[in-house]
Every structure is written in structure tokens, then in C-alpha cells.
Design an enzyme around this catalytic site. Sequence first.
Site, mmCIF file in Angstrom:
data_model
loop_
_atom_site.group_PDB
_atom_site.id
_atom_site.type_symbol
_atom_site.label_atom_id
_atom_site.label_comp_id
_atom_site.label_asym_id
_atom_site.label_seq_id
_atom_site.Cartn_x
_atom_site.Cartn_y
_atom_site.Cartn_z
ATOM 1 N N ARG A 191 2.230 79.404 13.171
ATOM 2 C CA ARG A 191 1.327 79.593 12.623
ATOM 3 C C ARG A 191 0.810 78.597 11.575
ATOM 4 O O ARG A 191 0.625 77.827 11.270
ATOM 5 C CB ARG A 191 1.346 80.759 12.305
ATOM 6 C CG ARG A 191 -0.377 81.462 11.724
ATOM 7 C CD ARG A 191 -0.194 82.761 11.358
ATOM 8 N NE ARG A 191 0.256 84.004 11.606
ATOM 9 C CZ ARG A 191 -0.650 84.085 12.416
ATOM 10 N NH1 ARG A 191 -1.939 84.256 12.793
ATOM 11 N NH2 ARG A 191 -0.214 85.699 14.012
ATOM 12 N N ARG A 231 -7.967 84.053 14.646
ATOM 13 C CA ARG A 231 -6.133 83.766 14.148
ATOM 14 C C ARG A 231 -6.205 84.353 12.593
ATOM 15 O O ARG A 231 -6.871 84.339 11.473
ATOM 16 C CB ARG A 231 -6.254 82.200 14.549
ATOM 17 C CG ARG A 231 -6.457 81.814 15.707
ATOM 18 C CD ARG A 231 -5.177 82.314 16.789
ATOM 19 N NE ARG A 231 -3.723 82.347 16.712
ATOM 20 C CZ ARG A 231 -2.844 82.413 16.590
ATOM 21 N NH1 ARG A 231 -3.179 83.980 17.688
ATOM 22 N NH2 ARG A 231 -1.861 82.390 16.361
ATOM 23 N N LEU A 254 -4.055 83.377 9.816
ATOM 24 C CA LEU A 254 -4.104 82.527 8.401
ATOM 25 C C LEU A 254 -2.867 82.890 7.658
ATOM 26 O O LEU A 254 -2.605 84.007 7.638
ATOM 27 C CB LEU A 254 -4.689 82.047 7.953
ATOM 28 C CG LEU A 254 -6.345 81.244 9.002
ATOM 29 C CD1 LEU A 254 -7.672 81.536 7.879
ATOM 30 C CD2 LEU A 254 -6.471 80.615 9.414
ATOM 31 N N ASN A 289 -15.543 83.978 4.774
ATOM 32 C CA ASN A 289 -15.569 84.558 6.644
ATOM 33 C C ASN A 289 -16.265 86.073 6.608
ATOM 34 O O ASN A 289 -17.104 86.697 5.669
ATOM 35 C CB ASN A 289 -14.096 85.608 6.250
ATOM 36 C CG ASN A 289 -13.677 86.583 7.709
ATOM 37 O OD1 ASN A 289 -14.467 85.918 8.643
ATOM 38 N ND2 ASN A 289 -13.532 87.618 7.882
ATOM 39 N N HIS A 303 -17.623 89.710 8.333
ATOM 40 C CA HIS A 303 -16.977 90.548 9.200
ATOM 41 C C HIS A 303 -17.942 91.965 9.779
ATOM 42 O O HIS A 303 -18.780 91.712 8.564
ATOM 43 C CB HIS A 303 -15.843 91.767 8.459
ATOM 44 C CG HIS A 303 -14.899 92.278 8.699
ATOM 45 N ND1 HIS A 303 -14.725 92.255 10.187
ATOM 46 C CD2 HIS A 303 -14.718 93.234 9.228
ATOM 47 C CE1 HIS A 303 -13.392 93.301 10.409
ATOM 48 N NE2 HIS A 303 -14.482 93.683 10.300
ATOM 49 N N ASP A 360 -8.950 90.428 6.922
ATOM 50 C CA ASP A 360 -10.546 91.049 5.904
ATOM 51 C C ASP A 360 -10.525 91.609 5.021
ATOM 52 O O ASP A 360 -11.553 92.534 5.038
ATOM 53 C CB ASP A 360 -10.642 92.434 7.866
ATOM 54 C CG ASP A 360 -10.422 91.505 8.411
ATOM 55 O OD1 ASP A 360 -11.567 90.447 9.110
ATOM 56 O OD2 ASP A 360 -10.592 92.432 9.836
ATOM 57 N N GLN A 383 -28.242 90.413 11.573
ATOM 58 C CA GLN A 383 -28.037 90.946 9.989
ATOM 59 C C GLN A 383 -27.071 89.664 9.343
ATOM 60 O O GLN A 383 -26.936 88.868 8.503
ATOM 61 C CB GLN A 383 -27.877 92.335 8.902
ATOM 62 C CG GLN A 383 -28.715 93.463 9.839
ATOM 63 C CD GLN A 383 -29.483 93.034 8.519
ATOM 64 O OE1 GLN A 383 -30.098 92.402 8.093
ATOM 65 N NE2 GLN A 383 -31.037 93.261 9.497
#
Length: 194
Positions: free
Chosen positions: A67, A93, A95, A109, A111, A147, A175
Site C-alpha cells: 500500500r 482503496r 490509503l 472525500n 461518502h 470514512d 445530492q
Amino acid sequence: MTKKRVAILISGRGSNMRALIEAAKDKNYPAEIVLVISNVAGAGGLEFARQHGIKTEVIEHKKFPSREIFDNAMNVALKKANAEIVALAGFMRLLSPRFVESWRRRMINIHPSLLPAYKGLHTHKRAIEAGEKFHGCTVHFVTPELDDGPTILQAKVPVLPGDTEDALASRVLEQEHKIYPEALRLVAEGKAKI
Ligand code: GAR
């Protein structure tokens, strides 16, 4: 106005990437999209980016032994493009903590849930099964946990009687395409509150 240089990371169809690219066409938008990186060679979003004259790079995680080494390769591409902000748009993925730290407060990000509820996958199905009345989406700064991280914007949608996973997902996605460009604007202008 100096626009912030933004790189978008994708793994698939890239509809959120598309929303950001469209928003950035406005001359008054405070960010420009300078690079799209995909960790999947055939990702649908790549073609759209190319057609819009945006540089693309495919960096396939499976070709790297760890990774960290994969993340380093992405960092090389991001530095070469002089990216100042990284926007994850369906980038599926995990990180490495070191990579995330190096982009602290500069990586965001989207979600498909009202975080902190329903981190991870299959958020729509889980929200329906739990009998939620509301679901939605969140744009947040990225921290090493999945997340997680300070919220920038959220949008709420109702879960309707008889909703299927697909119906709810498309109501949420609509949205997502609104709040992601707005959240990136706040970050680029330095107005996102933590
Ligand atoms: C979007 O719904 C996004 O919120 C989600 O993947 C989808 C990608 O669609 N992201 C996550 O679940 C991240 N944990 P897109 O490629 O059309 O933007």
C-alpha cells in the site's frame, strides 16, 4: 483569482468527478481540475476526463508490492501536477496513514451516508434494512480511519416506503453531485470550517 489546483482520485464510473469537472468550468469557481488518477485501468470516468482535456494517470494498485509503495507512486504524480487539493470521488482503496497525513486538511472525500452512520460499503441497503427515515451523503476531510474526519457538508434525503437500494442510491447520488462541488469550493476558498 488564483485557482487551487485539484487532483481527483477515482476507481469507477466517476459521476462525482464529472460533477467537479463541470463545476470547475465556471470562470468564477475557485478550483481547477489538473489531474485525474485511477487505480483501475478501465475506470469509466477516465474517458470523460480525457475528453475534457484533463490529464489522466492510471496507477494500478495491484502492480505495487505494498500500500505504501502504491501511495508513494500517487504522491509522485500529485507532486508532478503541483496538486494542492486531492478529492476522492469513488476511490475505493484504503490509503496509508503516512499518505493521509501528508495531505492533512487538503484531502476530501464523498461518502453515501450521513456520517458517522454507515461507514463502509452497501450504505443504502443497510439504511433501508435498519428502517431509517433519512439517509444522505457527506463530504468530509480525510483522516486515517475509513470514512471518518471532519464534515464539510451533508445532504439529507428521505427513505421512501418501498424504496429499493437502487432507487435510494440514485436519490442520494443526485445530492452528491450538488454538495461535492459546493464543498470543494469551500475548501478551495479556505472557508470550510472544522
Ligand atoms: C459514490 O456514491 C460515492 O459516494 C461512493 O462511491 C460512489 C462512486 O460513484 N463512495 C464511497 O462509498 C466511499 N466510501 P461515482 O464513481 O459515480 O462518483
